[in-house]
Enzyme design. Structure first.
Site, PDB file in Angstrom:
ATOM      1  N   GLU A 100       0.832  -1.209   0.000  1.00  6.50           N
ATOM      2  CA  GLU A 100       0.000   0.000   0.000  1.00  6.50           C
ATOM      3  C   GLU A 100       0.868   1.261   0.000  1.00  6.50           C
ATOM      4  O   GLU A 100       0.365   2.365  -0.172  1.00  6.50           O
ATOM      5  CB  GLU A 100      -0.954  -0.006   1.209  1.00  6.50           C
ATOM      6  CG  GLU A 100      -0.316   0.143   2.578  1.00  6.50           C
ATOM      7  CD  GLU A 100       0.318  -1.144   3.137  1.00  6.50           C
ATOM      8  OE1 GLU A 100       0.677  -2.044   2.343  1.00  6.50           O
ATOM      9  OE2 GLU A 100       0.459  -1.229   4.363  1.00  6.50           O
TER      10      GLU A 100
ATOM     11  N   SER B 135       8.437  -8.509   5.753  1.00  6.45           N
ATOM     12  CA  SER B 135       9.206  -8.619   6.997  1.00  6.45           C
ATOM     13  C   SER B 135       8.972  -9.971   7.682  1.00  6.45           C
ATOM     14  O   SER B 135       7.960 -10.640   7.438  1.00  6.45           O
ATOM     15  CB  SER B 135       8.789  -7.497   7.948  1.00  6.45           C
ATOM     16  OG  SER B 135       7.417  -7.655   8.268  1.00  6.45           O
TER      17      SER B 135
ATOM     18  N   CYS C  73      16.287  -6.463   0.531  1.00  6.15           N
ATOM     19  CA  CYS C  73      16.379  -7.593   1.459  1.00  6.15           C
ATOM     20  C   CYS C  73      17.756  -8.235   1.339  1.00  6.15           C
ATOM     21  O   CYS C  73      18.186  -8.952   2.232  1.00  6.15           O
ATOM     22  CB  CYS C  73      15.296  -8.613   1.175  1.00  6.15           C
ATOM     23  SG  CYS C  73      15.520  -9.437  -0.394  1.00  6.15           S
TER      24      CYS C  73
HETATM   25  P1  NAD Z   1       5.970  -5.611   5.561  1.00 10.42           P
HETATM   26  O1  NAD Z   1       6.078  -6.953   6.163  1.00 10.42           O
HETATM   27  O2  NAD Z   1       5.687  -4.446   6.439  1.00 10.42           O
HETATM   28  O3  NAD Z   1       4.800  -5.602   4.441  1.00 10.42           O
HETATM   29  C1  NAD Z   1       4.699  -6.644   3.503  1.00 10.42           C
HETATM   30  C2  NAD Z   1       3.222  -6.822   3.139  1.00 10.42           C
HETATM   31  O4  NAD Z   1       2.497  -7.222   4.301  1.00 10.42           O
HETATM   32  C3  NAD Z   1       2.572  -5.551   2.612  1.00 10.42           C
HETATM   33  O5  NAD Z   1       1.790  -5.871   1.501  1.00 10.42           O
HETATM   34  C4  NAD Z   1       1.731  -5.072   3.789  1.00 10.42           C
HETATM   35  O6  NAD Z   1       0.548  -4.441   3.380  1.00 10.42           O
HETATM   36  C5  NAD Z   1       1.393  -6.346   4.532  1.00 10.42           C
HETATM   37  N1  NAD Z   1       1.267  -6.113   5.990  1.00 10.42           N
HETATM   38  C6  NAD Z   1       1.875  -5.154   6.732  1.00 10.42           C
HETATM   39  N2  NAD Z   1       1.538  -5.286   8.039  1.00 10.42           N
HETATM   40  C7  NAD Z   1       0.710  -6.344   8.123  1.00 10.42           C
HETATM   41  C8  NAD Z   1       0.051  -6.998   9.210  1.00 10.42           C
HETATM   42  N3  NAD Z   1       0.156  -6.554  10.462  1.00 10.42           N
HETATM   43  N4  NAD Z   1      -0.708  -8.071   8.935  1.00 10.42           N
HETATM   44  C9  NAD Z   1      -0.842  -8.532   7.679  1.00 10.42           C
HETATM   45  N5  NAD Z   1      -0.235  -7.952   6.607  1.00 10.42           N
HETATM   46  C10 NAD Z   1       0.527  -6.876   6.821  1.00 10.42           C
HETATM   47  O7  NAD Z   1       7.307  -5.397   4.707  1.00 10.42           O
HETATM   48  P2  NAD Z   1       7.802  -4.088   3.969  1.00 10.42           P
HETATM   49  O8  NAD Z   1       8.223  -3.078   4.985  1.00 10.42           O
HETATM   50  O9  NAD Z   1       6.853  -3.685   2.915  1.00 10.42           O
HETATM   51  O10 NAD Z   1       9.099  -4.668   3.210  1.00 10.42           O
HETATM   52  C11 NAD Z   1      10.366  -4.727   3.809  1.00 10.42           C
HETATM   53  C12 NAD Z   1      10.643  -6.093   4.388  1.00 10.42           C
HETATM   54  O11 NAD Z   1      10.528  -7.089   3.372  1.00 10.42           O
HETATM   55  C13 NAD Z   1      12.062  -6.242   4.918  1.00 10.42           C
HETATM   56  O12 NAD Z   1      12.017  -6.983   6.112  1.00 10.42           O
HETATM   57  C14 NAD Z   1      12.781  -7.031   3.832  1.00 10.42           C
HETATM   58  O13 NAD Z   1      13.907  -7.765   4.269  1.00 10.42           O
HETATM   59  C15 NAD Z   1      11.684  -7.920   3.379  1.00 10.42           C
HETATM   60  N6  NAD Z   1      11.936  -8.432   2.045  1.00 10.42           N
HETATM   61  C16 NAD Z   1      12.310  -9.733   1.917  1.00 10.42           C
HETATM   62  C17 NAD Z   1      12.608 -10.253   0.671  1.00 10.42           C
HETATM   63  C18 NAD Z   1      13.037 -11.681   0.510  1.00 10.42           C
HETATM   64  O14 NAD Z   1      12.988 -12.178  -0.606  1.00 10.42           O
HETATM   65  N7  NAD Z   1      13.446 -12.372   1.561  1.00 10.42           N
HETATM   66  C19 NAD Z   1      12.500  -9.437  -0.466  1.00 10.42           C
HETATM   67  C20 NAD Z   1      12.091  -8.113  -0.297  1.00 10.42           C
HETATM   68  C21 NAD Z   1      11.805  -7.625   0.969  1.00 10.42           C
END
Ligand code: NAD
Length: 502
Positions: free
Chosen positions: A182, A232, A287
């Protein structure tokens, strides 16, 4: 700043139509370099999520039987459309996400490679066959699509990561509901529009926007068979637990703390450049960013050169193609600045402080943090224990390669790692002993190309099969094993009361 009524509203995609959400809850999509309001994105209602899943379920009936060549040709067309539009896609991505234009093109390009791979689905989805497993009996496998699959994506690669998901799922014969981040859904929607233009039929790809509530609804929905999540560790663990409890197949690629080991025999120039690019590129919001450099033995003497070179990196709006753009939001900037303060309080040496960089005029509005380097970082410090996800490099030290390997294996995360050395023997030992998914040897960000699979170890991944490559074909299909015999006219084998095939 424009009034919110004149700002574009991001639509949902349900059953082939881009529709405005009826939600009363909307959030702003903001340019992180300027705070300019770019668009408003809805938090979709429960009915809208249900409608998207219902459309995907209805479309599955015919899509699953669509010939493999017809599916493949859509992705051939799609890769061409992405290629033709890479510049405007990158410009949209930079405006909403902040990364430099050059890096935004890389973000689109790494996704495009997965689309190219999806176009080869004919070869990827072949089953197995063995003739005469018993007298006149043959066995083969079918890799059948699952049904409705869903994808939940993070903010940091708003082009590449959605493209990790829906092209391979759809190429395998599934239908899809995508829930983009979002924080920056605009480039994802531009890619979705191109996918429809390439010929993806109505209902096969659907998009709902939202945050926790929408994600929970996807995890719980009985008609969704599989969920791909990237984000995350905290949210991914929640998604994994909730969706597996609801009987779904789930893959969660999650957080990281990536260490790079530098041995004293490494090529110094190349290594310093690689460390800086991997630590500060995309403002550290990858990441696979290198967030801890472990300097072994005499490599510790390189700290002044590393710091001096980091000082020369240019910070600014991504559209001007500096080295380092802004971080995604004001909240992210405040969180990172607080962690930098904590690192100094906890005794790490702040070699380079990037907080509140001196920038010209308007740039002061943006969420900028310049490259920041700590030395003397140790386990237990917040800057070591937490994923900073900003332009902060922590330097730790080790007396030997074995000590460095032990440090990495003791960290809970296992996403990416690298070693810099000219010694094949040292690299081989590292590669064999290290418990991390992606391993680089003189390659700082070893993100695999799509004929391999992205992976992860320990807290960085839940689920057995990774995105793209061969593994994702298994993830997005159900293996069915068929054993068949065709009777000859006048041959009777009699009653067989054993388990053996006769
Ligand atoms: P995030 O976990 O905050 O959000 C990811 C998704 O989850 C989003 O679509 C968000 O809307 C949803 N979300 C957020 N809070 C939620 C909740 N409480 N309940 C359910 N859904 C929820 O991650 P971010 O900040 O958008 O991205 C960064 C993170 O992603 C970092 O930790 C990074 O390391 C990780 N990442 C990992 C990889 C990998 O391949 N391992 C790749 C890219 C990013």
């Amino acid at each position: 700043m424009p009034s919110t009524s004149s700002v574009p509203k991001i639509p949902l995609l349900i059953d082939g139509e881009f529709v405005e959400s009826r939600s009363t809850q909307w959030r702003d999509v903001v340019n992180p370099a300027t705070q300019q309001l770019l668009a408003r994105v809805p938090l979709a209602t429960a009915d809208e999520v249900a409608a998207a899943v219902a459309a995907a379920k209805a479309a599955f009936a015919s899509w699953r039987k669509t010939p493999i060549g017809a599916r493949a040709r859509i992705f051939l067309k799609y890769q061409q459309l992405i290629r033709e539009n890479i510049k405007p896609l990158a410009a949209t991505l930079t405006a909403e996400q902040g990364k430099t234009l050059a890096d935004a093109e890389g973000d689109v390009f790494r996704g495009l490679e997965v689309v190219e791979h999806a176009a080869a689905i004919g070869n990827l989805q072949l089953g197995e066959l063995a003739m005469n497993v018993a007298g006149g009996v043959d066995t083969w496998t079918r890799l059948q699509p699952l049904g409705v699959c869903a994808g939940i994506t993070p903010f940091n690669f708003p082009a590449m990561i959605p493209l990790w998901m829906f092209p391979m799922a759809i190429a395998c014969g599934n239908t899809f509901v995508l829930k983009p981040s979002e924080q920056d859904p605009m480039v994802t929607m531009a890619l979705v529009k191109l996918a429809l233009e390439a010929g993806i039929p109505k209902g096969v790809l659907n998009v709902v926007h939202g945050a926790a509530e929408v994600v929970d609804a996807l995890c719980d929905h009985p008609d969704i068979r599989a969920i791909s999540f990237v984000g995350s560790t905290r949210v991914g663990t929640h998604v994994y637990n909730r969706a597996t409890l609801a009987g779904k197949r789930v893959q969660c690629m999650m957080g990281a703390k990536n260490h790079a080991i530098v041995l004293p025999d490494a090529h110094k120039e190349q290594t310093l450049n690689a460390l800086l690019g991997a630590a500060f590129g995309a403002a550290g919001q990858r990441c696979m960013a290198v967030s801890v450099a472990v300097l072994v033995g005499d490599a510790r003497r390189w700290i002044p050169d590393l710091v001096a070179r980091a000082r020369t990196l240019k910070v600014g709006a991504g559209k001007d193609n500096p080295d380092v753009g802004p971080v995604i939001s004001c909240a992210a900037r405040e969180r990172i600045e607080a962690l930098i303060a904590r690192g100094a309080e906890e005794g790490a040496k702040l070699e380079l402080d990037g907080r509140l960089p001196a920038l010209p005029g308007d740039a002061r509005e943006g969420n900028f943090i310049a490259p920041t380097i700590f030395s003397g970082v140790k386990p237990g410090m917040a800057v070591y224990e937490q994923e900073i996800f900003g332009p902060v490099l922590c330097i730790a030290e080790a007396a030997t390669l074995d000590e460095a390997i032990a440090l990495i294996n003791a960290n809970p995360n296992g996403n990416g790692t690298a070693i810099f050395t000219q010694s094949g023997a040292a690299a081989r030992r590292f590669e064999e002993e290290i418990d991390v998914g992606q391993v680089g040897i003189n390659v700082p960000i070893p993100v695999p190309v799509p004929m391999f699979s992205f992976t992860g170890s320990r807290a960085s991944k839940l689920g057995d099969l990774g995105p793209y490559g061969k593994q994702v074909v298994l993830f997005y299909t159900q293996t069915k094993t068929v054993t068949a015999r065709w009777f000859e006219d006048d041959v009777s084998t009699g009653v067989n009361t054993t388990i053996s095939l006769k």
